[in-house]
Design an enzyme around this catalytic site. Structure first.
Site, mmCIF file in Angstrom:
data_model
loop_
_atom_site.group_PDB
_atom_site.id
_atom_site.type_symbol
_atom_site.label_atom_id
_atom_site.label_comp_id
_atom_site.label_asym_id
_atom_site.label_seq_id
_atom_site.Cartn_x
_atom_site.Cartn_y
_atom_site.Cartn_z
ATOM 1 C CB ILE A 7 14.183 -26.360 13.971
ATOM 2 C CG1 ILE A 7 15.113 -27.522 14.301
ATOM 3 C CG2 ILE A 7 13.402 -25.928 15.189
ATOM 4 C CD1 ILE A 7 16.272 -27.113 15.167
ATOM 5 N N GLY A 8 10.859 -26.925 13.210
ATOM 6 C CA GLY A 8 9.728 -27.741 13.683
ATOM 7 C C GLY A 8 8.391 -27.222 13.203
ATOM 8 N N GLY A 9 8.389 -26.569 12.044
ATOM 9 C CA GLY A 9 7.116 -26.107 11.501
ATOM 10 C C GLY A 9 6.906 -24.608 11.582
ATOM 11 C CB SER A 10 9.054 -21.769 12.659
ATOM 12 O OG SER A 10 10.175 -21.975 11.839
ATOM 13 C CB SER A 22 11.385 -21.044 23.210
ATOM 14 O OG SER A 22 11.681 -22.346 23.627
ATOM 15 C CB ALA A 49 3.260 -16.287 20.413
ATOM 16 N N GLY A 84 7.318 -18.446 23.901
ATOM 17 C CA GLY A 84 8.109 -19.587 23.460
ATOM 18 C C GLY A 84 7.549 -20.850 24.080
ATOM 19 N N GLY A 117 9.069 -24.240 23.064
ATOM 20 C CA GLY A 117 9.854 -25.425 22.723
ATOM 21 C C GLY A 117 10.669 -26.004 23.853
ATOM 22 C CD GLU A 118 14.855 -23.232 24.785
ATOM 23 O OE1 GLU A 118 14.361 -22.091 24.753
ATOM 24 O OE2 GLU A 118 16.076 -23.435 24.852
#
Lengths: 763, 161
Positions: A484-487, A525, A711, A713, A715-716
């Protein structure tokens, strides 16, 4: 294995071009609406024009006479599913409700609720037929707002809704689906010790995720029931499971293919069209395409809740908070399931507080059923809490960053919702914000600076990944999460790092439900954390195989082989003297050393590691119009370890901008009959390029030890602080405390007029 | 109802098609010609995902009828690259990670190309206002603006050579 030593990394932390990039800049990427099938029909959904109405009769006879019409379905074509609650990922899921949300049964519960659908040989015929479906309604009294829905005498949406979580168990139905409470310490004792008590009420409006791609799918059901679904969603496994449940078929009969997804932000973690297209395809014997238009997206799909947030803080004059009380009332829309739970969990999680009492209410009303939206629930409660903290800071004359620092959660802090925090990067975000140049830039007249923090717990969960070594030494990575965003880039980077080969040699693919093991949806995320962990472990298994193949070629023990820089080496002088074998050298011989080299890993990843953020927002208020201009924005976030820093920054910048829209512009506007008045991008105004400045995304890295690369998450949490950051900046600029979102020009003008009443021209 | 016969030029190719009177240019591109790079986000001219260039001007193809293409020169996202050579705007979108989901990207790239064709040296503010008709929900516009400004610089340097 762990790869936490940043200096040793060759691929992770760099910024390569995403593997699916070219397709997306030349118009070749296939999104949901880009699929077609031979013999495909076009579908159209008929929607209720009423906010609350009993469906007395549906007459399809005229619609069936439109040339080209092949099938019409209503609730009668779906199994009537029993009330059964499951917990799915970030929130509760009741399949009876989901079924009735996709196709109204007995009652339409909101303007835009699907009541029937038609499939025809052309889009025009489908639209004409949908118009001609005659629905006889008994219009019922409706209720839109959360406090009105809770009031005695309010129209009741569900006759069997007895509020959960209250004693004694209620005997009469209400619109309150659930009451939840979280308690830590002794709230009464805390307030008794307080030297300052501040009590405020804030309100927010529902806002839509407003992904630019409307929902779309193509579904083909064969005569034997074997079903293929192409659709844009946040999880092909979610689509498969929900369609199987709603149509009453075995999961094995459905294969769900992930289209490219044109944004979701939580809004595509549900199904709307797929089960309907499946029913139409089954009935017509032809593949069926269903695509929403923008109006349908606004009227028929879930925004997040609007809510009320009542905050009461008790503090010592020093700024130490000794009591914190919160009451949240969240709109769930037509069916239970608002994100009030996470709203409660996240509200005070940045702070180390001894005495906390939180109450949340999940309340239904005649609006679309809410869907997840980026850190579901947290931005709403945090708008209240972070605004109130700012009011407290002003009352006490304490710098807002210092107030947060004094009360900050640290390693070992027990959150009000239970878990004890470890590896907390919150203070680092406060510190980085304090030291950022943005914090020191002088402000002019009508300009102000706002600070706010945010928390999101992040999730892990079930993920699968496969790594296949190709004959020429290149590598395929198959994973189960829509990108959804480059994963895809992050997955390829982690695999390349473990294998020791260039990023360009790894090709990541998002598999369909028959091509990879079960993977929970793209949300919470979780993808870089959980699916990244699966990819890393699969790549490690491949390395073990590569070592044993090299050992076989050399005729030595596998323990005597070591893998570095993409090559097998003898582990030491005792192992013998051999020329190193590259991955490609081993791959080409794999047929003779035991067959293809491949590994698949399926895990349930735990230990996501919470995300913390602290934002600085500078605004300028136009006193004449009430317009707020964002001058500068700095968003500091603990990202654990940025796998691909550009896409991490992108998540932060995107989340901030959505938050700015939520703060200043976005809201659902209903007329007195409960019809949505602004179901389009002209009247539901999301931020455009000229509304925003550059956004400085500052990444603090406190590695998450539960992930091989550290890592977290990302995104949120960036959407959590902005609403309060903007409100606090406006208060700083002009002294107006805006407690009702959105802080639109007319509201701010009214507030400014109240502070400084305009003199009449005649005076 | 008989269909209309339209003769036009799309991405440099002479093109003929039949379309209904009410079909939008976007419908024609996507459903009749298989050019699905132009996206439908709103069908009301608010989102810009269907942006095309018609005789040098940007147009939301959802607000144009298919029959209006008669005799025009049209560029869609599929015609922005020259063969396998990406346009500088496309290349910079990749390098700056200026897309997340990629759905609005075709519209942004077409609009940005039209901007730089008309104004090779825009200020950031000019670029922001030019692109204000294109909605992006993922990126917050930061990296899109960086990509466009960087592409402008590359194109100016190329023009000087």
């Amino acid at each position: 294995m762990s790869y936490l030593d940043k200096e040793a990394l060759k691929v992770v932390g760099t910024r390569p071009i995403r593997p699916d990039g070219i397709d997306k800049v030349i118009g070749r990427a296939s999104f949901g609406a880009d699929y077609t099938m031979p013999g495909m029909l076009w579908g159209k959904v008929k929607r209720s024009p009423h906010a609350h109405a009993r469906i007395l009769k549906i007459d399809v006879s005229k619609a069936l006479r439109v040339p080209g019409v092949r099938a019409i379905v209503t609730a009668a074509d779906f199994p009537n599913i029993a009330n059964e609650e499951a917990f799915v990922g970030e929130g509760p899921m009741n399949f009876r409700d989901l079924s009735r949300n996709c196709m109204a049964r007995d009652k339409a519960l909101y303007d835009g609720h699907a009541v029937a659908a038609v499939a025809a040989t052309s889009n025009a015929a489908a639209e004409e037929a949908a118009e001609l479906i005659e629905v006889e309604y008994e219009v019922l009294p409706h209720v839109i707002d959360v406090e009105a829905a809770m009031a005695p005498g309010a129209p009741i949406l569900h006759d069997d809704m007895l509020t959960q979580g209250v004693e004694p168990k209620p005997t009469k139905p209400s619109n309150v689906a659930k009451k939840i409470t979280f308690t830590k310490g002794d709230i009464a004792k805390g307030f008794a010790e307080a030297e300052v008590v501040i009590e405020r009420k804030y309100t927010t409006k529902p806002v839509h995720q407003a992904y630019i791609e409307p929902h779309a799918c193509v579904v083909a059901v064969a005569n034997d029931g074997q079903t293929t679904i192409w659709s844009s969603s946040q999880g092909q496994f979610m689509v498969r499971a929900y369609c199987a449940k709603l149509l009453g078929v075995d999961i094995a009969n459905i294969r769900a293919m992930p289209a490219e997804i044109g944004g979701g932000f939580g809004g595509k973690t549900l199904v709307y069209l797929e089960p309907v297209a499946m029913a139409l395809s089954k009935k017509s014997g032809r593949p069926v395409k269903l695509v929403m238009n923008r109006e349908e997206v606004f009227r028929g799909t879930g925004p997040t809740s609007g809510g009320t947030i009542e905050v009461k803080l008790g503090a010592k004059r020093s700024g130490r908070i000794v009591a914190a009380e919160l009451v949240l009332k969240y709109q769930a829309g037509a069916f239970a399931g608002s994100p009030v739970g996470p709203g409660c969990m996240c509200a005070f999680a940045m702070y180390d507080l001894d005495n906390v009492h939180i109450t949340g209410y999940d309340v239904v009303s005649n609006r679309p059923k809410v869907a997840a939206y980026r850190a579901p629930g947290a931005p709403i409660s945090s708008f209240g809490v972070e605004s109130c903290l700012d009011e407290l800071a002003r009352e006490l004359g304490i710098d807002p960053l210092a107030l947060r620092e004094m009360n900050a959660a640290r390693d070992g802090t027990k959150t009000p919702y239970g878990p004890t925090l470890t590896n907390v990067g919150y203070l680092q975000t406060v510190e980085a914000a304090r030291n950022h140049p943005n914090a020191k830039i002088p402000l002019g007249p009508n300009q102000g600076r706002g600070i706010a923090s945010g928390f999101w717990f992040n999730i892990g969960g079930e993920s699968s990944a496969a790594v296949h070594v190709n004959e020429d030494g290149t590598v395929a990575v198959v994973e189960g999460n829509p990108d959804i965003g480059g994963s895809r880039a992050s997955m390829a980077m982690m695999a390349a790092e473990v294998l020791g080969i260039p990023y360009e040699k790894v090709r990541p693919v998002v598999g369909d439900t028959a091509s990879i093991g079960f993977t929970f949806l793209t949300g919470g995320s979780r993808v870089t954390f959980a699916t990244g962990m699966a990819v890393t472990q699969a790549a490690e298994k491949v390395v073990e195989q590569l070592k044993s193949r090299a050992a076989a070629i050399w005729d030595i023990s596998p323990e005597a082989v070591e893998w570095r820089d993409g090559k097998a080496f003898p582990a030491g002088a005792n192992a013998g003297s051999f020329e190193p074998l590259s991955l490609a050298d081993i791959a080409i011989k794999s047929g003779r050393t035991g067959g293809p080299i491949t590994a698949e890993v399926s895990i349930n990843a735990q230990g996501a590691g919470p995300g913390f953020a602290t934002h600085i927002c500078d605004v300028e208020v136009d006193r004449e119009t009430g317009h707020v201009k964002i001058l500068r924005y700095t968003a500091v976030q603990d990202v654990g370890r940025a796998i691909h820093p550009s896409y991490v920054e992108g998540q932060i910048q995107g989340g901030v901008t959505q938050g700015v829209g939520w703060a200043l512009n976005e809201e659902y506007i209903y007329d007195k009959d409960g019809r949505l008045e602004n179901a389009g991008f002209l009247d539901y105004r999301i931020p455009v390029a000229s509304d925003m400045p550059m956004i400085d995304a500052v990444m603090v890295e406190v590695p998450n030890p539960r992930h091989p690369f550290g890592a977290r998450g990302v995104g949120e949490v960036p959407i959590v602080p902005p609403m309060a950051a903007v409100a606090n900046a406006i208060a700083d600029a002009v002294g107006a405390r805006m407690r009702d979102l959105p802080m639109s020009p007319p509201k701010l003008r009214a507030e400014l007029d109240e502070l400084d009443p305009p003199r009449m021209a005649a005076e | 109802m008989s269909k209309h016969h339209v003769t036009t030029t799309i991405n440099g190719e002479p093109t003929e098609y039949l379309c209904e009177g009410q079909q939008t240019m976007l419908d024609v591109l996507r459903d009749e010609l298989g050019l699905t790079g132009s996206k439908e986000g709103c069908s009301s001219g608010d989102c810009g995902a269907c942006t095309i260039i018609v005789d040098g001007d940007i147009v939301c193809s959802c607000l144009m009828l298919g029959v209006e293409a008669e005799g025009r020169k049209i560029t869609t996202i599929e015609g922005v690259a020259e063969g396998d050579k990406l346009h500088p705007v496309q290349q910079k979108f990749l390098e700056h990670a200026a897309l997340q989901c990629g759905f609005c990207t075709p519209g942004f790239i077409v609009a940005a190309k039209a901007l730089l064709d008309q104004n090779p040296n825009p200020t950031e503010e000019e670029a922001r206002y030019w692109l204000a008709g294109n909605l992006c929900r993922c990126t917050g516009y930061d990296k899109i603006l960086r990509a466009v400004m960087d592409a402008a610089e590359v194109m100016r340097a190329e023009a000087r050579r």
